[in-house]
Design a protein around this motif. Structure first.
Motif, mmCIF file in Angstrom:
data_model
loop_
_atom_site.group_PDB
_atom_site.id
_atom_site.type_symbol
_atom_site.label_atom_id
_atom_site.label_comp_id
_atom_site.label_asym_id
_atom_site.label_seq_id
_atom_site.Cartn_x
_atom_site.Cartn_y
_atom_site.Cartn_z
ATOM 1 N N LEU A 177 38.764 103.229 82.596
ATOM 2 C CA LEU A 177 39.317 103.123 81.246
ATOM 3 C C LEU A 177 40.614 102.326 81.233
ATOM 4 C CD1 LEU A 177 38.487 106.673 79.903
ATOM 5 C CD2 LEU A 177 37.738 104.511 78.901
ATOM 6 N N PHE A 178 41.463 102.514 82.234
ATOM 7 C CA PHE A 178 42.716 101.766 82.260
ATOM 8 C C PHE A 178 42.488 100.285 82.546
ATOM 9 C CE2 PHE A 178 44.632 105.959 82.332
ATOM 10 C CZ PHE A 178 45.605 105.767 81.363
ATOM 11 N N VAL A 179 41.506 99.971 83.365
ATOM 12 C CA VAL A 179 41.154 98.565 83.572
ATOM 13 C C VAL A 179 40.664 97.966 82.252
ATOM 14 C CG1 VAL A 179 39.471 97.024 84.675
ATOM 15 C CG2 VAL A 179 40.695 98.723 86.046
ATOM 16 N N ALA A 180 39.828 98.708 81.541
ATOM 17 C CA ALA A 180 39.315 98.216 80.257
ATOM 18 C C ALA A 180 40.433 98.022 79.231
ATOM 19 C CB ALA A 180 38.266 99.179 79.709
ATOM 20 N N MET A 181 41.411 98.944 79.225
ATOM 21 C CA MET A 181 42.488 98.862 78.240
ATOM 22 C C MET A 181 43.517 97.799 78.572
ATOM 23 S SD MET A 181 43.230 102.796 77.117
ATOM 24 C CE MET A 181 43.414 103.431 78.764
ATOM 25 N N LEU A 182 43.722 97.533 79.852
ATOM 26 C CA LEU A 182 44.785 96.612 80.247
ATOM 27 C C LEU A 182 44.264 95.244 80.681
ATOM 28 C CD1 LEU A 182 47.036 99.156 82.159
ATOM 29 C CD2 LEU A 182 47.372 98.237 79.855
ATOM 30 N N GLY A 183 42.977 95.150 80.900
ATOM 31 C CA GLY A 183 42.391 93.876 81.326
ATOM 32 C C GLY A 183 42.126 92.959 80.140
ATOM 33 N N PRO A 184 41.581 91.804 80.421
ATOM 34 C CA PRO A 184 41.318 90.811 79.365
ATOM 35 C C PRO A 184 40.005 91.075 78.628
ATOM 36 C CG PRO A 184 40.682 89.912 81.469
ATOM 37 C CD PRO A 184 41.268 91.285 81.743
ATOM 38 N N PHE A 185 39.859 92.302 78.143
ATOM 39 C CA PHE A 185 38.592 92.702 77.536
ATOM 40 C C PHE A 185 38.729 93.048 76.063
ATOM 41 C CE2 PHE A 185 38.682 94.217 81.995
ATOM 42 C CZ PHE A 185 37.780 93.314 82.519
ATOM 43 N N GLN A 186 39.721 92.496 75.390
ATOM 44 C CA GLN A 186 39.951 92.825 73.991
ATOM 45 C C GLN A 186 38.694 92.505 73.179
ATOM 46 O OE1 GLN A 186 43.610 91.328 72.486
ATOM 47 N NE2 GLN A 186 43.486 92.500 70.629
ATOM 48 N N GLY A 187 38.245 93.474 72.398
ATOM 49 C CA GLY A 187 37.056 93.305 71.573
ATOM 50 C C GLY A 187 35.768 93.715 72.257
ATOM 51 N N ALA A 188 35.835 94.125 73.521
ATOM 52 C CA ALA A 188 34.627 94.495 74.271
ATOM 53 C C ALA A 188 33.926 95.706 73.680
ATOM 54 C CB ALA A 188 34.968 94.743 75.734
ATOM 55 N N GLN A 197 50.263 96.271 76.626
ATOM 56 C CA GLN A 197 49.429 95.309 75.901
ATOM 57 C C GLN A 197 50.300 94.332 75.107
ATOM 58 O OE1 GLN A 197 46.655 97.655 73.602
ATOM 59 N NE2 GLN A 197 45.165 97.700 75.267
ATOM 60 N N GLY A 198 51.338 94.834 74.489
ATOM 61 C CA GLY A 198 52.239 93.970 73.728
ATOM 62 C C GLY A 198 52.973 92.963 74.599
ATOM 63 N N LEU A 199 53.253 93.351 75.835
ATOM 64 C CA LEU A 199 53.970 92.471 76.762
ATOM 65 C C LEU A 199 53.063 91.445 77.432
ATOM 66 C CD1 LEU A 199 56.274 95.105 78.495
ATOM 67 C CD2 LEU A 199 56.938 93.423 76.755
ATOM 68 N N THR A 200 51.750 91.669 77.369
ATOM 69 C CA THR A 200 50.815 90.795 78.079
ATOM 70 C C THR A 200 49.963 89.941 77.146
ATOM 71 O OG1 THR A 200 49.151 92.543 78.205
ATOM 72 C CG2 THR A 200 50.676 92.335 80.072
ATOM 73 N N GLY A 201 50.363 89.846 75.896
ATOM 74 C CA GLY A 201 49.651 88.967 74.981
ATOM 75 C C GLY A 201 48.539 89.623 74.189
ATOM 76 N N ARG A 202 48.240 90.884 74.476
ATOM 77 C CA ARG A 202 47.263 91.605 73.662
ATOM 78 C C ARG A 202 48.013 92.273 72.521
ATOM 79 N NH1 ARG A 202 42.988 94.866 77.190
ATOM 80 N NH2 ARG A 202 42.393 95.413 75.072
ATOM 81 N N SER A 203 47.297 92.761 71.547
ATOM 82 C CA SER A 203 47.963 93.360 70.392
ATOM 83 C C SER A 203 48.407 94.784 70.706
ATOM 84 C CB SER A 203 47.034 93.366 69.175
ATOM 85 O OG SER A 203 45.904 94.172 69.423
ATOM 86 N N ALA A 204 49.652 95.076 70.382
ATOM 87 C CA ALA A 204 50.178 96.437 70.438
ATOM 88 C C ALA A 204 50.185 96.946 69.001
ATOM 89 C CB ALA A 204 51.582 96.447 71.023
ATOM 90 N N ASN A 205 49.634 98.141 68.794
ATOM 91 C CA ASN A 205 49.405 98.588 67.433
ATOM 92 C C ASN A 205 49.674 100.083 67.319
ATOM 93 O OD1 ASN A 205 48.094 99.405 65.013
ATOM 94 N ND2 ASN A 205 46.734 97.633 65.138
ATOM 95 N N LEU A 206 50.502 100.472 66.362
ATOM 96 C CA LEU A 206 50.778 101.900 66.154
ATOM 97 C C LEU A 206 49.536 102.652 65.687
ATOM 98 C CD1 LEU A 206 54.355 101.954 64.590
ATOM 99 C CD2 LEU A 206 53.654 102.708 66.855
ATOM 100 N N TYR A 207 48.635 101.975 64.989
ATOM 101 C CA TYR A 207 47.398 102.627 64.563
ATOM 102 C C TYR A 207 46.497 102.926 65.763
ATOM 103 C CZ TYR A 207 48.772 101.778 59.766
ATOM 104 O OH TYR A 207 49.455 101.772 58.571
ATOM 105 N N ASP A 208 46.579 102.091 66.791
ATOM 106 C CA ASP A 208 45.857 102.391 68.027
ATOM 107 C C ASP A 208 46.413 103.662 68.649
ATOM 108 O OD1 ASP A 208 44.314 100.126 67.712
ATOM 109 O OD2 ASP A 208 45.300 98.983 69.307
#
Length: 117
Positions: free
Chosen positions: A16-27, A77-88
């Protein structure tokens, strides 16, 4: 048996952490889930895994650790170019709350089952 469950929980957490932190946005869409549903389900699983791995933490500390992990993931995620979101993070918290409620009910129905070391 508990050893096997704990190994599976550790592998699930790692995945799960690989999925959340890896380049898998939208998977999650490949699984037929929207983003928020994936967060709720993921953090339900994370909280359940933490319960298996660290049963002595107790209900409240486990929930706190899971939510803190969710907040940490959003920061990373916010520091690595993915979206950081309070709703998440809110969706993460709902998953944590549902898993915590499940744990609470199990503790009432079968005392000692969840906290068995």
């Amino acid at each position: 048996m508990m050893f096997i469950l704990r190994c599976a929980a550790g592998l699930a957490l790692a995945g799960l952490f690989v999925a959340m932190l890896g380049p898998f946005q939208g998977a999650e869409e490949n699984l037929g889930l929207d983003d928020k549903s994936a967060h709720v389900i993921g953090f339900f699983i994370i909280t359940a895994c933490l319960t298996l791995l660290f049963p002595k933490l107790g209900l409240w500390r486990t929930a706190f650790v899971a939510i803190a992990l969710g907040a940490g993931v959003e920061v990373v995620q916010g520091l690595t170019g993915r979206s950081a979101n309070l709703y998440d993070l809110l969706a993460d918290s709902i998953g944590v709350a549902l898993a915590s409620l499940t744990r609470f009910v199990i503790q009432r129905v079968r005392p000692g089952l969840v906290d068995a070391g």
